[in-house]
Structure formats: C-alpha cells, structure tokens
Design a protein around this motif. Sequence first.
Motif, short mmCIF file in Angstrom:
data_model
loop_
_atom_site.label_atom_id
_atom_site.label_comp_id
_atom_site.label_asym_id
_atom_site.label_seq_id
_atom_site.Cartn_x
_atom_site.Cartn_y
_atom_site.Cartn_z
N PHE A 297 -13.78 -0.74 0.09
CA PHE A 297 -12.44 -0.82 -0.49
C PHE A 297 -11.95 0.55 -0.94
N HIS B 282 -10.77 2.53 1.91
CA HIS B 282 -9.45 2.09 2.40
C HIS B 282 -8.34 2.70 1.54
N TYR B 283 -8.42 2.55 0.22
CA TYR B 283 -7.33 3.03 -0.64
C TYR B 283 -7.30 4.55 -0.71
N TYR C 61 -12.12 -2.60 -6.13
CA TYR C 61 -11.47 -1.64 -5.24
C TYR C 61 -11.97 -0.23 -5.50
N GLU C 62 -12.24 0.08 -6.76
CA GLU C 62 -12.69 1.43 -7.11
C GLU C 62 -14.17 1.61 -6.84
N ASP D 137 0.84 -1.21 0.00
CA ASP D 137 0.00 0.00 0.00
C ASP D 137 0.87 1.26 0.00
N ALA E 54 -7.53 4.43 -5.29
CA ALA E 54 -8.31 3.31 -5.80
C ALA E 54 -8.42 3.37 -7.32
N ARG F 187 -6.66 0.87 -10.17
CA ARG F 187 -7.44 0.21 -11.23
C ARG F 187 -6.83 0.49 -12.59
#
Length: 267
Positions: free
Chosen positions: A231, A234-235, A225-226, A178, A243, A247
């Motif tokens: 998610f 988080h990113y 994730y996006e 990360d 995010a 991607r």
Amino acid sequence: MPDTTDADGLTVGQVSARLGVTVRALHHWDEIGLARPSLRTTAGYRLYTAGDLERLQRIVVYRELGLGLGRIRAVLDDPAVDVPGALRAQRTQVAERIERLQHLDTGLGRMIDAHEHGLLLTIEQQTAIFGPRWNPDWPARARQRYGDTTQWLQYAERSASRGPEEWQSIADAVAGLDRALADAMDAGVAPGSPEANQLVDRHREVFDSYFPLSRQMQVCLGRMYEADPAFAAHYDGIRPGLATWFRRIVDAGARAHGIDPDTATWQ
C-alpha cells in the motif's frame, strides 16, 4: 363404508410411505372429501383401495404442479372443467417458476464465485480496468487474509452483482480520489483543515463501494496504508510521502469526531 380385512387395502401409514404424503395431509383430504378411503377394517381403521390410490396419485401430481385443493377437486370431479386447459395454464406457471429458479441459480453461482474469488472479472478485464500495475493475485491474497471477516462478506455480496462497467466506474472514482489527495498534499493542505476533512469524508464514500467504512476503521486503514509495503508503495508512487500524509489527515479528522487514533480499533 364396508368392513373388510387389512389384506384388502392399504393403511394410512402405508399410503403415506408409498406416496411421500404426510398422514396429516391424508386425514385432511379425507375430512374435506377430496380423497376418502373406500374401506374400513373390522377394527375401524381406514383402508385405501387401488382406485383410491390412483386418485391420490393424481392429487399428489396436481399439488406438485401448484394447483390448490379446490382446483384439484374440480379437475377430478367436475365434468365441465377443461382439464387440458387447466393443465396448460399450470404448465405456463411452472415454466415461469423454472425461469425464476434459473435466475436464482445463476445469482447463487455468482455469489459463491464472489465469496471464493472476490472479483468476477477475467485477468484481461482486471488489467484493462485497474491498469497495468494491477496484480491479478491480489484478490486471492485478500481472501486468504480477510476471507473470514464481515467486510469480505459485504465485499463479495456487492461484487456478485457487478460487471466490468460498474468496476470501471469504481476504479475511476478511486483514481480521481488519489489525484485529489496528491494535489492537496502538493498544495500544502493541512491535516484537520476543512479541505483535508472533506477528502477524508470523500475517501469513506469511495471506499463504501467495497464495504461500509466507519471512522475508526478508516484510522486503521490509514495506518495500514502507511505501514504495509504494498500500500505504501502505491501511495508513495503517486507522490512521495502521500501514505504518511493520508494517515495524518485521517487521524486529524478522527480527533475532530472524538476518536483517539492511538486507540482506534476495527469496528
């Protein structure tokens, strides 16, 4: 072998039912002379006497203990054999087998728990390893969502063999990735560049701790994730826009390997 009537002994079928031994086994023991019926009916059928049955019961016990038929014959018929010594040796083997079965039972229990719960860690351990933002309900939610997939099966089987130290190592690898992603985005690393593709490959390697991740599956994961609020939070909490940037680098890496991100599926 004297002739007699059915009332003087037990038939092969009756002995089989009484001792839980197959008729085939009784015939085999008769053929090799290990346990022969002492009587026959006038029609020629074998009959086992009380003495025969006692011998058969000992054979069954010794066989359950793991003795081979040759060793059983010696224990029963050879006066020179140290019967207590032979049984002590077999008892040692039985104890070792019990220990192996206990280890197997423990492993099966962990496997069942891993399939049902995902993580075999206490809430305190989860928080200590994954940080204060970790939600202990996430593993249960993941099982509800993915519990019938091959990937959950793979994840559970790996989880069953892991303790806190292994999970800490995985958590450290994820945190390191990360940070590397955030630093690369800050540095203006472009999707499709060698640096970005190395991070995409690193992500798959780290994710392999959970289950094998193909490039097509990675594309699907990048979309999630996006799009998924949890998610994305988080990113984007690490770096705003991370995010989406992640991607994009995954999509670019997939294109470099002949995969159209727009048609990629979970396979």
